[in-house]
Design a protein around this motif. Structure first.
Motif, PDB file in Angstrom:
ATOM      1  N   ARG A 109       0.854  -1.188   0.000  1.00  0.00           N
ATOM      2  CA  ARG A 109       0.000   0.000   0.000  1.00  0.00           C
ATOM      3  C   ARG A 109       0.887   1.235   0.000  1.00  0.00           C
ATOM      4  N   ASP A 110       0.278   2.369  -0.292  1.00  0.00           N
ATOM      5  CA  ASP A 110       1.001   3.638  -0.336  1.00  0.00           C
ATOM      6  C   ASP A 110       2.139   3.635  -1.359  1.00  0.00           C
ATOM      7  N   THR A 111       1.916   2.984  -2.481  1.00  0.00           N
ATOM      8  CA  THR A 111       2.911   3.000  -3.545  1.00  0.00           C
ATOM      9  C   THR A 111       2.898   4.384  -4.196  1.00  0.00           C
ATOM     10  N   LYS A 112       3.939   4.697  -4.918  1.00  0.00           N
ATOM     11  CA  LYS A 112       4.017   6.010  -5.568  1.00  0.00           C
ATOM     12  C   LYS A 112       2.838   6.265  -6.519  1.00  0.00           C
ATOM     13  N   PRO A 113       2.461   5.290  -7.377  1.00  0.00           N
ATOM     14  CA  PRO A 113       1.299   5.527  -8.241  1.00  0.00           C
ATOM     15  C   PRO A 113       0.017   5.798  -7.438  1.00  0.00           C
ATOM     16  N   GLU A 114      -0.186   5.048  -6.348  1.00  0.00           N
ATOM     17  CA  GLU A 114      -1.364   5.278  -5.502  1.00  0.00           C
ATOM     18  C   GLU A 114      -1.335   6.680  -4.909  1.00  0.00           C
ATOM     19  N   GLN A 115      -0.191   7.078  -4.386  1.00  0.00           N
ATOM     20  CA  GLN A 115      -0.089   8.387  -3.746  1.00  0.00           C
ATOM     21  C   GLN A 115      -0.358   9.517  -4.738  1.00  0.00           C
TER      22      GLN A 115
ATOM     23  N   TRP B 230      -3.805   0.634 -14.147  1.00  0.00           N
ATOM     24  CA  TRP B 230      -2.451   0.101 -14.089  1.00  0.00           C
ATOM     25  C   TRP B 230      -1.525   1.185 -13.556  1.00  0.00           C
ATOM     26  N   GLU B 231      -0.467   0.761 -12.887  1.00  0.00           N
ATOM     27  CA  GLU B 231       0.481   1.717 -12.324  1.00  0.00           C
ATOM     28  C   GLU B 231       1.132   2.590 -13.396  1.00  0.00           C
ATOM     29  N   HIS B 232       1.180   2.113 -14.645  1.00  0.00           N
ATOM     30  CA  HIS B 232       1.827   2.892 -15.706  1.00  0.00           C
ATOM     31  C   HIS B 232       0.909   3.948 -16.321  1.00  0.00           C
ATOM     32  N   GLU B 233      -0.379   3.907 -15.990  1.00  0.00           N
ATOM     33  CA  GLU B 233      -1.308   4.896 -16.550  1.00  0.00           C
ATOM     34  C   GLU B 233      -1.048   6.266 -15.932  1.00  0.00           C
ATOM     35  N   ALA B 234      -1.311   7.299 -16.705  1.00  0.00           N
ATOM     36  CA  ALA B 234      -1.105   8.667 -16.228  1.00  0.00           C
ATOM     37  C   ALA B 234      -1.991   8.913 -15.008  1.00  0.00           C
ATOM     38  N   PRO B 235      -1.414   9.366 -13.896  1.00  0.00           N
ATOM     39  CA  PRO B 235      -2.207   9.615 -12.690  1.00  0.00           C
ATOM     40  C   PRO B 235      -3.359  10.592 -12.937  1.00  0.00           C
ATOM     41  N   GLU B 236      -3.132  11.579 -13.790  1.00  0.00           N
ATOM     42  CA  GLU B 236      -4.176  12.564 -14.091  1.00  0.00           C
ATOM     43  C   GLU B 236      -5.385  11.902 -14.756  1.00  0.00           C
ATOM     44  N   THR B 237      -5.128  10.975 -15.651  1.00  0.00           N
ATOM     45  CA  THR B 237      -6.205  10.267 -16.340  1.00  0.00           C
ATOM     46  C   THR B 237      -7.001   9.416 -15.347  1.00  0.00           C
ATOM     47  N   SER B 238      -6.279   8.681 -14.502  1.00  0.00           N
ATOM     48  CA  SER B 238      -6.941   7.845 -13.500  1.00  0.00           C
ATOM     49  C   SER B 238      -7.753   8.702 -12.540  1.00  0.00           C
TER      50      SER B 238
END
Length: 156
Positions: A29-35, A126-134
């Motif tokens: 938990r608290d991975t960079k993509p999640e954060q 997915w972790e590789h998706e743009a955070p803004e899009t997610s």
């Protein structure tokens, strides 16, 4: 501890002390993509639970849970969840790790099914998706469900 003195604990799958340390360092938990996604969603005014069980008796947790609108969000790591674009089978102990990823994928589908049957909306990224899009998709979904008109089939 020197490599030659290291002994795997009973039932351990680690093939070496270095591998064991590496695997223990991987965050669940608290991975960079999640954060990154959480920060963007929070900045747009939404509040949520982090690493929470969507359902009380559910043994699995979602990365973000919006209880009032019944939205569960998962940010899946490409390796651990078998990303079709980025998953590469390991060269060391491939049978174990490929089976592990296959079990993770099956568990993910079962989680989706159980939550959807309970009336939840499941969002997976997915972790590789743009955070803004997610983050934008999460905000749109939560806001749409928050402002969803009630059933108008009652008497006028």
């Amino acid at each position: 501890m020197p490599q030659e003195d290291w002994v795997a604990p009973a039932g351990s799958w680690a093939s070496s002390a270095a591998r064991r340390r590496n695997m223990q360092a991987i965050r669940s938990r608290d991975t960079k993509p999640e954060q990154l996604v959480r920060r963007l969603v929070h900045a747009q005014g939404l509040r949520y639970r982090v690493s929470a069980k969507p359902l009380p008796d559910f043994r699995r947790t979602a990365d973000m849970v919006f209880r009032p609108t019944k939205v569960a969000v998962f940010i899946d790591g490409c390796y651990w969840h078998g990303c079709p674009e980025h998953y590469v089978a390991p060269k060391t102990n491939p049978g174990y790790w490929s089976d592990k990823v296959a079990r993770n994928i099956a568990r993910d589908r079962d989680t989706d099914r159980q939550l959807e049957e309970a009336g939840w909306t499941v969002l997976r990224f997915w972790e590789h998706e743009a955070p803004e899009t997610s983050a934008n998709e999460i905000v749109l979904t939560v806001n749409r469900l928050r402002h969803k008109p009630e059933d108008d089939t009652g008497p006028s």
